[in-house]
Design an enzyme around this catalytic site. Structure first.
Site, PDB file in Angstrom:
ATOM      1  N   ASP A  74      41.500 -45.941 -61.621  1.00 16.12           N
ATOM      2  CA  ASP A  74      40.427 -45.997 -62.627  1.00 16.12           C
ATOM      3  C   ASP A  74      39.548 -44.747 -62.595  1.00 16.12           C
ATOM      4  OD1 ASP A  74      41.341 -48.522 -63.076  1.00 16.12           O
ATOM      5  OD2 ASP A  74      39.412 -49.523 -62.818  1.00 16.12           O
ATOM      6  N   HIS A 220      40.628 -45.356 -57.255  1.00 12.43           N
ATOM      7  CA  HIS A 220      39.922 -44.459 -58.176  1.00 12.43           C
ATOM      8  C   HIS A 220      40.394 -43.017 -57.945  1.00 12.43           C
ATOM      9  CE1 HIS A 220      37.298 -47.995 -58.027  1.00 12.43           C
ATOM     10  NE2 HIS A 220      36.968 -47.664 -59.260  1.00 12.43           N
TER      11      HIS A 220
HETATM   12 ZN   LIG Z   1      35.720 -47.943 -63.892  1.00 12.52          ZN
END
Ligand SMILES: [Zn+2]
Length: 257
Positions: A74, A220
């Site tokens: 993400d 991430h």
């Molecule tokens: Zn996010």
């Protein structure tokens, strides 16, 4: 099924039941605030936990005996992190999905093209990823989704079909916007918290403990240390006999429209 619609039907009925009981036999006044608190608690649970399916049907994991897992990233793209990550994924022959933030795409189109050409997927993660995204109206969310859709289409010529809610929070407005856009919403079963927990060994312990068939991992691609972490994690997963498959294959959904 416990979802927003059924709760909105059940609670007025419970309220009428309380009123009737109160009228017939007399009950403590405490039952009314307890009912309100119970409804608020269920709404919080449903909005906060992505695997609740409370507002939106969300793919978070699959029940399978096959040793298959999926990995997702993400908040990118990040030109200092994502290309190095792609190199590691290539080394392990692992395909992932990148849920990109629209405003980070401008200037990073080459990274987006690389993600796509190397067989990974790109999904919608809103344009702004605003702290207030969950308070936006359905119309405002839809405009953000379309802004990102256009940027990705201009870069790789494909219409995104996969969506991940910013912060993993879902709302009735989001349900409406997602329904109009007909996205498949992808969640996770293991949130690595990699952007908060920076101790690699602790993270590795947590991740390997949660390795199980059908699990979906959230990372991430916004911090450099995710690159060696993924390298180690994929080495460990392979040693335990796991294969990384793309989420569209794991859930049998369309990657693009
Ligand atoms: Zn996010």
């Amino acid at each position: 099924m416990l979802n927003h619609r059924s709760i909105n039907l059940i609670f007025p009925l419970l309220f009428v039941l309380l009123l009737t009981l109160d009228f017939r036999i007399g009950i403590s006044n405490w039952f009314y605030p307890i009912l309100v608190v119970l409804k608020l608690a269920i709404m919080f649970w449903g909005s906060y936990f992505i695997n609740s399916n409370y507002h939106i049907k969300t793919w978070c994991e699959v029940w399978t005996d096959k040793k298959e897992i999926a990995i997702t990233f993400d908040d990118g793209p990040d030109k200092n992190v994502t290309p190095a990550l792609l190199e590691v994924l290539n080394k392990h022959n692992a395909k992932a999905v990148f849920f990109c933030i629209g405003r980070k795409i401008e200037g990073n189109e080459a990274v987006l093209k690389q993600i796509d050409s190397e067989g990974h997927l790109i999904g919608n993660h809103s344009f702004s990823h605003s702290n207030f995204f969950d308070f936006f109206t359905a119309g405002k969310m839809k405009r953000e989704f379309e802004q990102s859709d256009k940027l990705v289409f201009d870069a790789i010529g494909k219409q995104m079909n996969l969506y991940r809610p910013p912060y993993g929070i879902t709302t009735p407005a989001m349900k409406k916007a997602v329904k109009e856009k007909q996205y498949e919403t992808i969640g996770w079963s293991v949130r690595s918290m990699d952007s908060m927990q920076r101790n690699e060994q602790k993270l590795m312990n947590k991740l390997t403990k949660q390795l199980k068939p059908g699990a979906v991992f959230l990372f991430h691609d916004t911090w450099a240390a995710v690159v060696p972490l993924i390298d180690k994690f994929l080495t460990e997963a392979k040693a335990q006999g796991y294969k990384v498959v793309r989420p569209d294959e794991l859930f049998n959904v369309k990657a693009y429209k």
